[in-house]
Design a protein around this motif. Sequence first.
Motif, PDB file in Angstrom:
ATOM      1  N   VAL A 135       1.354  -1.247  -0.013  1.00  0.00           N
ATOM      2  CA  VAL A 135       0.154  -0.025   0.049  1.00  0.00           C
ATOM      3  C   VAL A 135       1.314   1.662   0.240  1.00  0.00           C
ATOM      4  CG1 VAL A 135      -2.332   1.094   0.914  1.00  0.00           C
ATOM      5  CG2 VAL A 135      -1.868  -1.403   1.515  1.00  0.00           C
ATOM      6  N   VAL A 136       0.657   2.055  -1.243  1.00  0.00           N
ATOM      7  CA  VAL A 136       1.565   3.313  -0.828  1.00  0.00           C
ATOM      8  C   VAL A 136       0.753   4.476  -1.169  1.00  0.00           C
ATOM      9  CG1 VAL A 136       2.647   4.826  -2.899  1.00  0.00           C
ATOM     10  CG2 VAL A 136       2.945   2.548  -2.865  1.00  0.00           C
ATOM     11  N   CYS A 137       1.136   5.448   0.354  1.00  0.00           N
ATOM     12  CA  CYS A 137       0.037   6.386   1.126  1.00  0.00           C
ATOM     13  C   CYS A 137       0.997   7.609   0.356  1.00  0.00           C
ATOM     14  CB  CYS A 137       0.306   5.869   2.443  1.00  0.00           C
ATOM     15  SG  CYS A 137      -0.240   3.976   3.110  1.00  0.00           S
ATOM     16  N   ILE A 138       0.527   8.530   1.258  1.00  0.00           N
ATOM     17  CA  ILE A 138       0.545   9.986   0.837  1.00  0.00           C
ATOM     18  C   ILE A 138       2.088  10.751   2.019  1.00  0.00           C
ATOM     19  CG2 ILE A 138      -0.196  12.526   1.513  1.00  0.00           C
ATOM     20  CD1 ILE A 138      -2.700  11.504   0.562  1.00  0.00           C
ATOM     21  N   ASP A 139       1.826   9.899   3.043  1.00  0.00           N
ATOM     22  CA  ASP A 139       2.957  10.454   4.408  1.00  0.00           C
ATOM     23  C   ASP A 139       2.801   9.449   4.996  1.00  0.00           C
ATOM     24  OD1 ASP A 139       0.561  11.766   5.435  1.00  0.00           O
ATOM     25  OD2 ASP A 139       0.890  13.655   5.039  1.00  0.00           O
ATOM     26  N   CYS A 140       3.627   9.520   6.028  1.00  0.00           N
ATOM     27  CA  CYS A 140       3.349   8.822   7.562  1.00  0.00           C
ATOM     28  C   CYS A 140       2.759   8.950   8.313  1.00  0.00           C
ATOM     29  CB  CYS A 140       5.094   9.163   8.753  1.00  0.00           C
ATOM     30  SG  CYS A 140       5.979   8.619   7.369  1.00  0.00           S
ATOM     31  N   ASP A 141       1.862   9.565   8.338  1.00  0.00           N
ATOM     32  CA  ASP A 141      -0.224  10.224   9.291  1.00  0.00           C
ATOM     33  C   ASP A 141      -0.472   9.366   8.037  1.00  0.00           C
ATOM     34  OD1 ASP A 141       1.592  11.731  10.781  1.00  0.00           O
ATOM     35  OD2 ASP A 141       0.682  13.121   9.657  1.00  0.00           O
ATOM     36  N   HIS A 142      -0.957   9.411   7.077  1.00  0.00           N
ATOM     37  CA  HIS A 142      -1.707   8.730   6.441  1.00  0.00           C
ATOM     38  C   HIS A 142      -1.306   7.364   6.527  1.00  0.00           C
ATOM     39  CE1 HIS A 142      -3.072   7.898   3.011  1.00  0.00           C
ATOM     40  NE2 HIS A 142      -4.485   8.051   3.066  1.00  0.00           N
TER      41      HIS A 142
END
Length: 438
Positions: free
Chosen positions: A215-222
Amino acid sequence: MGTGVVRGNAGSPDVAAADRTQRDWRAVDPIGDEWLGAVITYQSLFASTEMFLAHTTDPGQRTLVVFDEVHHAGANAAWGISAQEAFAAGAWGILSLTGTPFRTGRDPIVFVPSEEGNARPHYRYSYDRAITESACRPVQFVEARGETTFRTPDQRIQSVIFDDTDVTQARERGRLRAAIECIGEGSIAERMLIDANQYLLSLRQRGDTDAAGLVVCIDCDHAARVAGHMASRVLRFRPVVACSRLHDDNDPDPANAIRLFRASDDPWIVAVNMVSEGVDIPRLRAVVYLTNRLTLLSFRQIVGRVVRTDPANVDDHGRVYLPADPRLLGMARRITENLDLLPPPIVIITDGERALRIGSANGDDQAMGSFEALNTIGEQGGVFDTGGRDANADLVACARLFIEHEGLTGTDPESLALAAADAPELRQALLALRREPQ
C-alpha cells in the motif's frame, strides 16, 4: 543506485581495498594497484571526484565506467557534473543503464544523447519483450469508483462521483484527495484494501503461499491511519509499516522493515517512499495506490514493484488497485496500450519517452488550504490489462456474483471478467446470472 568502476588490472576484486583507498587517498598518491573494480554511489563519486579523475587518466590503464539508474545524474546537477569531471576525459568506455529514460525537469541525463528531452538509446529492452520472455509479469489495473464528499478551503461542501467527466480541476483534485484520505467503513479506500486482500488470499489458496501486497500512502501520518484501519477491519492484525517517521513503537526502522518483509511471508507492507525504485521484492503481487503522486515517473516506479517475475511463481501477473481518477487511468492506459512500462533492472535506455508531468512533483498536495475529506462511498469499478482486455464494472460485478453462485475457488472476479471479455459464451453466462432473481 550507484556506479561501478572496473580497472583492467590482474588480480582479484578487493572492494575493501577500494574503500580504504577512497578514504585515505591524497592527490599526490597513486591509485592502489590491487584494484580490479569498485562499486560506489553517486554521492561517493561526488565526494571523491579528483581521485577518480586521477584513476581514469592514469597512463597505461583502461577504465570502463558503468552507470546504473543513470537518470539520477543530471548533466547540470552536482552528481552529473562530478561524473563528467571524473570520467569524460579519461574513461575507456561508458555504459549507461536505466529504466527511466528522462528527468522531470529540463536537465538532460549525463552522457546520454537526447532529442527534445527524449533519450536516444543504442539498445532498448522493451516491456512487451520482457513479458514475452518471462522476464516481467503482465499487469492488471483495477479501478475503484464511487462518491466523494469534501469541504473546500472556502468552506463549501461538495460531492463528486468518479463517473463525472466534466469537472473543474479543483473538484478533480478534491475528489482524488477524498478518495485516498477517507479510510472509513464502506469508503473507496477500504473497498480497494478489502478487494486487494481477498485477491492475495485467493492466490495463497491456489498455492502462491507468500503472495504479498504493497500500500503506497501520502505521508507517514496517512500510512499510520491506513495501517490502523487494516489492523481493525481488513486483516485483524497490523501490517508491516516502512516509514521514515514511526507512529508505533513496535514497528521496526524502515530499512529493517523492508529487509524483514522481503524474507518473510507477511502479506502486506504499508509505505510512503521507502518501497520504490531499487527495492526488489519479487513476491509482491498487488499494489494499492493510495497516494497523490501524479507524475509519470512516480507512477511507473510504483507499478514497477509488481512487474518483476518471481522465480518461485513465474506464471502470474501483477495487479494495481487505483482510484478511477482520469489522470491515473491515463497513465495506466499508456502502459497497457503501448506496453511502454520499462523494467528498471534490464533496460538500458529507451526511446521516444519524455516526462509527463501532471500536477506538482508530489501530486495534488499543492496549497489545498483548509481542504477536508469528509466521506466516500466505494463502488465496483472496471479492470483492464496489458493483454488488451477490458471489462467494465458491470461485468466485474457479474463475475463476483457468478463466483459466489457457483462456489468457485480457483479464480477471482477481475480475472474472470477479463477472461469473459474474450469469451462470448462466458460473458453471456455472467450477464445472465445478474438478471436472474437472487
